[in-house]
Write a protein that holds these residues in place. Structure first.
Motif, short mmCIF file in Angstrom:
data_model
loop_
_atom_site.label_atom_id
_atom_site.label_comp_id
_atom_site.label_asym_id
_atom_site.label_seq_id
_atom_site.Cartn_x
_atom_site.Cartn_y
_atom_site.Cartn_z
N VAL A 74 0.87 -1.02 -0.08
CA VAL A 74 -0.06 0.63 0.21
C VAL A 74 1.05 1.35 -0.33
O VAL A 74 1.20 1.00 0.93
CB VAL A 74 -1.27 -0.22 1.17
N GLN A 92 2.38 -2.44 7.40
CA GLN A 92 1.52 -2.77 5.46
C GLN A 92 0.49 -4.17 5.93
O GLN A 92 -0.34 -4.45 6.09
CB GLN A 92 2.46 -4.00 4.62
N ALA A 127 -2.32 -2.21 7.06
CA ALA A 127 -2.81 -1.66 6.08
C ALA A 127 -3.84 -3.04 4.95
O ALA A 127 -4.86 -2.49 4.99
CB ALA A 127 -2.17 -1.10 5.08
N HIS A 128 -3.60 -3.54 4.66
CA HIS A 128 -3.60 -4.92 3.92
C HIS A 128 -5.06 -5.42 4.81
O HIS A 128 -6.24 -5.63 4.07
CB HIS A 128 -2.98 -6.21 3.85
N LEU A 183 -7.95 -2.65 4.61
CA LEU A 183 -8.58 -2.58 3.31
C LEU A 183 -8.96 -3.78 3.36
O LEU A 183 -9.70 -4.57 2.45
CB LEU A 183 -7.20 -1.98 2.22
N VAL A 194 -5.69 4.08 7.14
CA VAL A 194 -4.81 3.96 6.53
C VAL A 194 -3.20 5.57 5.92
O VAL A 194 -2.18 5.36 6.45
CB VAL A 194 -5.33 3.42 5.01
#
Length: 172
Positions: free
Chosen positions: A14, A22, A25-26, A29, A115
């Motif tokens: 991202v 990361q 965020a993954h 999302l 994010v």
């Protein structure tokens, strides 16, 4: 979001999010995409329906948004506001003025905010202590961010099961 897309964690980094963040965020999302997918076409009249004593889809959507909001406050070394406590107290209370669309949009906005927070979080503060709650229980920035990632995934799974069950059984 097409069904043929790989999961978010398999789409690469991202942009702007530090390497160590990361996975957070993954997960967030992915949670957002799955909530949008699982609630699509879900009957509005079932939004606050509890089945077998389990929480409603409306509760899970409110809770997802609230947890992200609260964990970000703690990660910023902030105490919860009165508005956040009021939100927490009202999670799961049916409110006919709140639609599925609004709940999903609120979650999307909170994930987008998270994010941005991740992008602005230097890796060198991840192990800093952060007190949680009125009892100031010990955690850290990375602990809070990991919790928001795994907790959101847990509730997304509960939304999937509840939506599937209620749609199949049409418990009205």
């Amino acid at each position: 979001m097409g069904d043929n897309k790989p999961e978010v964690w398999l789409r690469g980094k991202v942009a702007g999010v530090p390497n160590l963040l990361q996975p957070v965020a993954h997960a967030l999302l992915q949670s957002m995409e799955e909530i949008e997918k699982y609630t699509q076409g879900f009957p509005e009249e079932l939004l606050w329906k509890m089945s077998s004593g389990r929480a409603s889809v409306g509760f899970h959507l409110q809770h997802l948004t609230g947890v992200v909001d609260r964990m970000l406050s703690y990660a910023k070394a902030e105490k919860l506001s009165e508005a956040q406590f009021a939100y927490l107290k009202n999670e799961g209370n049916s409110n006919e003025d709140i639609s599925m669309k609004i709940l999903v949009q609120n979650f999307r906005k909170k994930v987008e905010e998270a994010v941005v927070f991740l992008k602005n979080t230097p890796e060198d503060i991840l192990t800093e202590n952060r007190p949680v709650g009125r009892k100031a229980l010990p955690s850290s920035v990375i602990g809070l961010l990991f919790h928001v990632a795994e907790h959101s995934q847990r509730h997304v799974g509960q939304v999937l099961v509840t939506v599937s069950f209620l749609k199949e059984n049409r418990e009205i």
